[in-house]
Design a protein around this motif. Structure first.
Motif, PDB file in Angstrom:
ATOM      1  N   THR A 163      87.962  26.485  40.814  1.00  0.00           N
ATOM      2  CA  THR A 163      86.559  26.708  40.452  1.00  0.00           C
ATOM      3  C   THR A 163      86.305  28.198  40.289  1.00  0.00           C
ATOM      4  N   PRO A 164      85.153  28.586  39.728  1.00  0.00           N
ATOM      5  CA  PRO A 164      84.808  30.003  39.644  1.00  0.00           C
ATOM      6  C   PRO A 164      84.588  30.654  41.010  1.00  0.00           C
ATOM      7  N   LEU A 165      84.569  29.851  42.078  1.00  0.00           N
ATOM      8  CA  LEU A 165      84.409  30.406  43.418  1.00  0.00           C
ATOM      9  C   LEU A 165      85.711  30.962  43.969  1.00  0.00           C
ATOM     10  N   ASN A 166      86.827  30.602  43.348  1.00  0.00           N
ATOM     11  CA  ASN A 166      88.133  30.959  43.896  1.00  0.00           C
ATOM     12  C   ASN A 166      88.882  31.849  42.935  1.00  0.00           C
ATOM     13  N   VAL A 167      88.558  33.132  43.023  1.00  0.00           N
ATOM     14  CA  VAL A 167      89.144  34.147  42.164  1.00  0.00           C
ATOM     15  C   VAL A 167      89.481  35.359  43.024  1.00  0.00           C
ATOM     16  N   GLU A 168      90.222  36.270  42.450  1.00  0.00           N
ATOM     17  CA  GLU A 168      90.526  37.510  43.166  1.00  0.00           C
ATOM     18  C   GLU A 168      89.232  38.283  43.396  1.00  0.00           C
ATOM     19  N   ILE A 169      89.043  38.792  44.618  1.00  0.00           N
ATOM     20  CA  ILE A 169      87.809  39.498  44.950  1.00  0.00           C
ATOM     21  C   ILE A 169      88.074  40.964  45.223  1.00  0.00           C
ATOM     22  N   GLY A 170      87.017  41.754  45.139  1.00  0.00           N
ATOM     23  CA  GLY A 170      87.072  43.166  45.471  1.00  0.00           C
ATOM     24  C   GLY A 170      86.384  43.432  46.807  1.00  0.00           C
ATOM     25  N   PRO A 171      86.199  44.686  47.163  1.00  0.00           N
ATOM     26  CA  PRO A 171      85.610  45.007  48.473  1.00  0.00           C
ATOM     27  C   PRO A 171      84.091  44.968  48.493  1.00  0.00           C
ATOM     28  N   HIS A 172      83.445  44.918  47.336  1.00  0.00           N
ATOM     29  CA  HIS A 172      81.984  45.069  47.295  1.00  0.00           C
ATOM     30  C   HIS A 172      81.293  43.711  47.358  1.00  0.00           C
ATOM     31  N   ARG A 173      80.082  43.697  47.939  1.00  0.00           N
ATOM     32  CA  ARG A 173      79.401  42.449  48.230  1.00  0.00           C
ATOM     33  C   ARG A 173      77.985  42.393  47.662  1.00  0.00           C
ATOM     34  N   ARG A 174      77.516  41.173  47.442  1.00  0.00           N
ATOM     35  CA  ARG A 174      76.112  40.867  47.194  1.00  0.00           C
ATOM     36  C   ARG A 174      75.633  39.989  48.340  1.00  0.00           C
ATOM     37  N   TYR A 175      74.311  40.070  48.639  1.00  0.00           N
ATOM     38  CA  TYR A 175      73.766  39.281  49.742  1.00  0.00           C
ATOM     39  C   TYR A 175      72.367  38.811  49.366  1.00  0.00           C
ATOM     40  N   VAL A 176      72.107  37.536  49.573  1.00  0.00           N
ATOM     41  CA  VAL A 176      70.816  36.931  49.263  1.00  0.00           C
ATOM     42  C   VAL A 176      70.371  36.111  50.464  1.00  0.00           C
ATOM     43  N   THR A 177      69.085  36.183  50.804  1.00  0.00           N
ATOM     44  CA  THR A 177      68.548  35.431  51.937  1.00  0.00           C
ATOM     45  C   THR A 177      67.541  34.393  51.460  1.00  0.00           C
ATOM     46  N   ILE A 178      67.461  33.293  52.204  1.00  0.00           N
ATOM     47  CA  ILE A 178      66.523  32.208  51.902  1.00  0.00           C
ATOM     48  C   ILE A 178      65.898  31.737  53.205  1.00  0.00           C
TER      49      ILE A 178
END
Length: 485
Positions: free
Chosen positions: A238-253
């Motif tokens: 899926t598009p959820l399982n790819v190589e990642i980098g060190p930077h993040r996004r964060y969202v709250t609900i």
């Protein structure tokens, strides 16, 4: 200096160190919003300083035995400096929550320094509405979500009147003697000997009650077999399982715990089943927005489960196993989707998978570090799951910091290697809040998942209320419930 003391990491704790890479950070934490005005920085320091004797691990750092002769141990940091760990900053005007979550994402994009105690706390001023925020950041080797709740109750107060600790009567803290390399090697040997002794004692207990031992062994082997089956049946790409980098996004609900309870009371299952149903619907719609077809697609979620006993509450370190739950994103109907999630989670609990995971974790206690590294890679293999979902029950009463009430608590999870998205959920004082963490480049549309979560919850709540209204309107009984609450 005081006499040295050595506390060896468990196999699970050590696995989080092994798994940490430049782009896959293994720290967790939370974003807390509190009523204002913010406390003075020095007052916050004094409050934390007066409580550090209750959490001595916060003054300890890692020491690694030479030649990987054993798992790392915790030792006192002779250069401990509280001001390094407790930091102060402010948001620029207008100080909205979008700026706050961006700051949290940047803070969680940076690895913790392993040469120091593995935690940070940030005091954030300038938040709109006269509020302020605290951001906590702890390495997963130090603390898991359940014990984190207990520590929060140590660091925070139950009433608006701050707890006063008799600091004047306490002896000044002194670091224990730093162990020599030879002492570190011997600690690994002694640790292995103690583990062998515990195994021998367990064998003797089993010999004295062979019928019970046979039942436990059968259950454990069933659990290990279930995990082996999961390993041979990988999670889908899926598009959820790819190589990642060190930077993040964060969202709250933000959401209301009463809504989740109303849904489970009407449609059945548990609050956690409702959470997973909502996540399933949100991810289904998000995948559609990415042009991904979901017919026949079933995602795998890694769901951590605490095995911490009641008499272990407040202890540091991880007492976790994991289960791999199915998220049936192929189902369009929300009611059928909820039934499928409830059934899948019920089957998972019956499958003994969690028992098998605990057996494997226990077996790792005997493994040298090189074998432990291979086992921990298996635990976080992309083949086994698509995303992490962790749901932590928090206190259902208000907490305070220096007389100010904590208004919202948003948890922050971590991203294993090749996993671009994780969700942490925590209930607190009648609310149930989501913290969505994602790789910065892989999920620029993270906000879309947040919107889909809100929409999915509203849809399921409307369905539950329609079911209840229909049942009461025609005099029929309420719809059959699914599972146990």
């Amino acid at each position: 200096m005081a006499q040295e003391h050595l506390d060896r990491l468990t196999a699970v704790d050590a696995s989080f160190l092994v798994q940490e890479k430049e782009s896959s950070h293994m720290h967790i934490g939370g974003l807390i919003i509190a009523e204002g005005p913010p406390p003075a920085y020095d007052d916050l320091l004094d409050s934390i300083r007066s409580r550090l004797h209750l959490v001595p691990r916060y003054r300890q750092k890692l020491a690694v035995p030479p030649l990987e002769s054993g798992r790392p141990v915790w030792v006192d940091d002779p250069n401990f400096f509280l001001e390094y760990h407790v930091r102060q900053t402010a948001l620029p005007s207008p100080g909205d929550e979008g700026q706050l979550t961006e700051l949290a994402a940047r803070i969680f994009s940076q690895r913790l320094d392993r040469d120091k105690p593995l935690w940070e706390m940030w005091l954030i001023e300038g938040l709109s509405g006269g509020r302020f925020a605290l951001i906590s950041k702890n390495h997963h080797a130090l603390i898991d979500g359940i014990s984190g709740v207990d520590l929060g109750q140590v660091l925070f107060d139950l009433t608006p009147v701050p707890t006063q600790f008799p600091t004047a009567e306490l002896e000044p803290w002194r670091a224990s003697r730093t162990p020599s390399p030879v002492r570190l090697i011997s600690s690994g040997v002694l640790g292995a000997a103690r583990t062998s002794s515990r195994l021998a004692a367990a064998v003797l207990r089993a010999a004295s009650n062979p019928a019970r031992a046979a039942g436990v062994a059968k259950e454990a082997m069933t659990g290990v077999a279930d995990i082996a089956w999961a390993t041979m049946n990988p999670a889908p790409e899926t598009p959820l399982n790819v190589e990642i980098g060190p930077h993040r996004r964060y969202v709250t609900i933000r959401s209301d715990l009463r809504d989740f309870k109303e849904i489970k009371d009407t449609l059945g299952g548990t609050v956690n089943d409702v959470v997973l149903t909502v996540m399933t619907a949100a991810l289904r719609n998000w995948l559609h927005s990415r042009g991904v077809r979901t017919e026949g697609l079933e995602l795998r979620a890694l769901v951590p489960v605490s095995i911490r006993a009641k008499d272990e509450q407040g202890n540091l370190g991880n007492r976790l196993t994991v289960m791999r739950g199915a998220l049936p994103v192929y189902i369009d109907d929300p009611y059928e989707r909820h039934r499928a999630v409830c059934a899948a989670m019920g089957d998972l609990k019956e499958s003994k998978q969690a028992v098998g995971a605990e057996v494997l974790a226990g077996a790792q206690n005997f493994a040298p570090p090189t074998i432990l590294a291979q086992a921990s890679r298996l635990n976080f293999s992309t083949r086994l799951f698509n995303l992490l979902i962790t749901n932590v029950p928090g206190p259902q009463f208000p907490l305070y910091v220096l007389g100010r009430e904590l208004l919202d608590v948003f948890p922050i999870a971590f991203l294993p290697e090749n996993h671009a998205f994780a969700t942490a959920i925590m209930s607190y004082n009648g609310k149930i809040n989501f913290g969505l963490l994602a790789d910065y480049d892989a999920l620029p549309d993270l906000g879309r998942i947040g919107e889909e979560i809100e929409a999915a919850l509203a849809e399921l709540l409307a369905l539950a209320r329609a079911e209840r209204a229909g049942a009461s309107g025609n005099g029929a009984a309420a719809p059959p419930r699914i599972g146990a609450s």
